[in-house]
Design an enzyme around this catalytic site. Structure first.
Site, short mmCIF file in Angstrom:
data_model
loop_
_atom_site.label_atom_id
_atom_site.label_comp_id
_atom_site.label_asym_id
_atom_site.label_seq_id
_atom_site.Cartn_x
_atom_site.Cartn_y
_atom_site.Cartn_z
N ARG A 14 26.97 -6.21 -57.71
CA ARG A 14 27.99 -7.00 -58.41
C ARG A 14 28.89 -7.78 -57.14
O ARG A 14 29.67 -8.55 -57.52
CB ARG A 14 28.96 -5.82 -58.80
CG ARG A 14 28.84 -5.22 -59.95
CD ARG A 14 29.50 -3.85 -60.33
NE ARG A 14 28.89 -2.87 -59.78
CZ ARG A 14 29.74 -1.52 -59.89
NH1 ARG A 14 30.57 -1.34 -60.48
NH2 ARG A 14 28.96 -0.62 -58.94
N GLN A 73 16.44 5.70 -47.39
CA GLN A 73 16.23 6.11 -49.02
C GLN A 73 15.56 4.85 -49.43
O GLN A 73 16.05 3.75 -49.74
CB GLN A 73 17.82 6.12 -49.68
CG GLN A 73 17.32 6.31 -51.15
CD GLN A 73 18.61 6.29 -52.15
OE1 GLN A 73 19.66 5.57 -51.56
NE2 GLN A 73 18.71 6.78 -53.07
N GLY A 78 19.66 6.47 -57.02
CA GLY A 78 21.01 7.08 -57.34
C GLY A 78 21.66 7.60 -56.14
O GLY A 78 21.10 8.04 -55.18
N ASP A 103 31.28 2.10 -49.61
CA ASP A 103 32.16 1.08 -50.06
C ASP A 103 33.54 1.76 -50.22
O ASP A 103 34.31 0.81 -50.98
CB ASP A 103 31.59 0.64 -51.41
CG ASP A 103 31.69 1.36 -52.33
OD1 ASP A 103 31.84 2.77 -52.05
OD2 ASP A 103 31.32 1.16 -53.38
N GLU A 155 30.51 9.78 -65.72
CA GLU A 155 30.59 8.31 -65.22
C GLU A 155 31.07 7.57 -66.34
O GLU A 155 30.90 8.11 -67.59
CB GLU A 155 29.28 7.72 -64.93
CG GLU A 155 28.67 8.12 -63.37
CD GLU A 155 29.75 8.00 -62.48
OE1 GLU A 155 30.05 6.85 -61.90
OE2 GLU A 155 30.20 8.93 -61.75
N ALA A 419 53.61 -43.14 -11.61
CA ALA A 419 53.03 -43.48 -13.04
C ALA A 419 51.68 -44.45 -13.22
O ALA A 419 51.69 -45.31 -12.38
CB ALA A 419 54.05 -43.88 -13.98
#
Ligand code: UD1
Ligand code: CA
Length: 450
Positions: A14, A73, A78, A103, A155, A419
């Site tokens: 997402r 993994q 899942g 997250d 869920e 100057a």
């Protein structure tokens, strides 16, 4: 004894990004790093990060941290499947394990500590952090009996209309007795809408499983997309600003101000609108920053003002005024009681006490003594196209307007530069140096018309 495992193998679809979700930055630190840091207070015996999607990138992103172990993994089947990967690595481990979604970057260390303490005092098989959200959309729903023991987690996509009404959600932060979890993990099914192994299903095989509501529900915000990331930044900013206002810092229009967590402020600092304090910056009591200033990795003394200016990697002493429109960078060191004024840039230079550079100057690789007055438009020509060269200016020396000091060059003490001079040679103490062609008047000269 508690070990920590962080789930960081997902792609984060997402986010619509090439970068793995957990490596996205939130105010200078990646999401996964923030989750790791939130566990510091617990002094975990092991810190394991479960990686998968672009795992090497995630490992590289954490390579500066010691003691972090990585477990792979290879396929992301899942959150339950992710935790199953721990089994061979924790064969002999006896104790509790804190499992955290990678997250959830806004967790407070104290919250995790009290989760672990409750877990241990109640001798639970599992203890979950939960929250009652005004808008529970997207989260798994937690169902409890009257003793706060969890009966089921569903869920959202698996909920029926009535179950969706339950606004008590799973934060994705769990404390488990590892031995019991290890026995439950092989029992997980893929019996759900996503056909994934859900970690949440372990509650069906463990007892007792307790829910603990977090006090401030913003803490559990999971980052799934860019909107939530931006929102988390705002939450973090509000937290930081509230902290400093409670500690005696005054902010005008705080919404327009941003402050990194790494910044340190003293009481009676005033921050005016549109100012941004970043990195390892420290600001002393009574100092006024802004409006419109950026301070980054810099130390600013007491009773300083920095108006519409940029100060990076530099130091400014007490009672000095900076701006409007000044730029200090590359380790500029300004002593106390100085004035760095309009349209002045100072790079890698040191100014002694009571020294003024008030208008339209560039000082680079220069060392100035005390009570020096740098005239309007004075420039150090420090670069010959190949190398940078130093300029030294002694105490009480004054440079005239529009003078150019061609480095390497040293002006002694009590020197006066006329100057418009272009000074190319060293000047001894107490001299007037004039390095420009003498003015001539040619009489009776005028442009003759055709
Ligand atoms: C999860 C929880 C949900 C909870 C929510 C809180 C499950 C099944 N659901 O949902 O109940 O309300 O978090 O934010 O656990 N990950 C892996 N490997 C995988 C899949 C995911 O490491 O195979 C990691 C992801 O990188 C992420 C974390 O697990 O850091 C959570 O995954 P995500 O897909 O965001 O879970 P949610 O749908 O938010
Ligand atoms: Ca999530």
């Amino acid at each position: 004894m508690v070990a920590v495992a962080i789930l960081a193998a997902g792609k984060g679809t997402r986010m619509k990004s090439d970068l793995p979700k957990v490596l996205h930055l939130l105010a200078g630190r990646s999401l996964v790093e923030r989750v790791l840091d939130s566990c510091n207070l617990l002094q975990p015996t092991r810190q394991i990060v479960i990686v998968g999607y672009q795992g090497t990138k995630v490992q590289q992103g954490l390579s500066h941290r010691q003691k972090v172990e990585f477990v792979e993994q290879t396929e992301q089947l899942g959150t339950g499947h992710a935790v199953q990967q721990l089994i061979p690595h924790l064969q002999d481990y006896e104790g509790d394990i804190l499992v955290l979604n990678g997250d959830a970057p806004l967790l407070r260390p104290e919250t995790l500590q009290s989760l672990v303490t409750s877990h241990q005092t109640h001798k639970n098989a599992a203890t979950l952090l939960t929250a009652k959200l005004p808008n529970p959309q997207g989260y798994g729903r937690v169902f409890c009996n009257e003793e706060n023991l969890i009966t089921q987690i569903i869920e959202e996509r698996d909920c029926n209309q009535q179950q969706k009404q339950n606004n008590r959600v799973n934060a994705g932060i769990y404390c488990f007795n590892w031995q019991k979890l290890a026995e439950a993990l092989p029992k997980l099914s893929t019996n759900n809408d996503q056909k994934e192994y859900y970690l949440t299903e372990v509650v069906d095989y463990l007892e007792p499983v307790m829910a603990i509501d977090v006090e401030d529900y913003q803490e559990i915000s999971g980052i799934n997309d860019r909107l939530q990331l931006a929102n988390a930044y705002n939450i973090l900013q509000t937290r930081i600003k509230e902290h400093w206002m409670r500690a005696g810092v005054m902010m005008l229009n705080p919404e327009s101000i941003t402050i990194d967590e790494t910044v340190e402020l003293q009481p009676d600092v005033v921050i005016e609108p549109q100012s941004h304090l970043r990195g390892h910056s420290k600001i002393g009591a009574g100092t006024r920053i802004g409006p419109g200033s950026l301070i980054e990795n810099s130390t600013i003394g007491e009773n300083v003002t920095v108006l519409y200016s940029v100060v990076r990697d530099s130091e400014v002493g007490n009672n000095t005024t900076v701006g409007p429109y000044a730029h200090l960078r590359g380790s500029a060191k300004i002593a106390q009681d100085c004035r760095v004024g309009n349209f002045v840039e100072i790079k890698k230079s040191t100014l002694g006490e009571n020294t003024n550079v008030a208008h339209l100057s560039y000082l680079g690789d220069a060392t100035l003594g005390d009570r020096v007055n740098v005239g309007a438009g004075t420039i150090t020509a420090n670069y010959d196209g190949v190398k940078k060269h130093p300029t030294n200016i002694g105490n009480n020396t004054k440079t005239g307007s529009n003078s150019v000091l061609v480095a390497p060059v040293t002006l002694g003490e009590n020197v006066t530069v006329a100057a418009g001079s272009v000074v190319t040679k060293d000047v001894p103490d107490r001299c007037l140096v004039i390095a420009r062609s003498r003015q001539r008047e040619i009489p009776n000269w005028e442009i003759t018309s055709r």
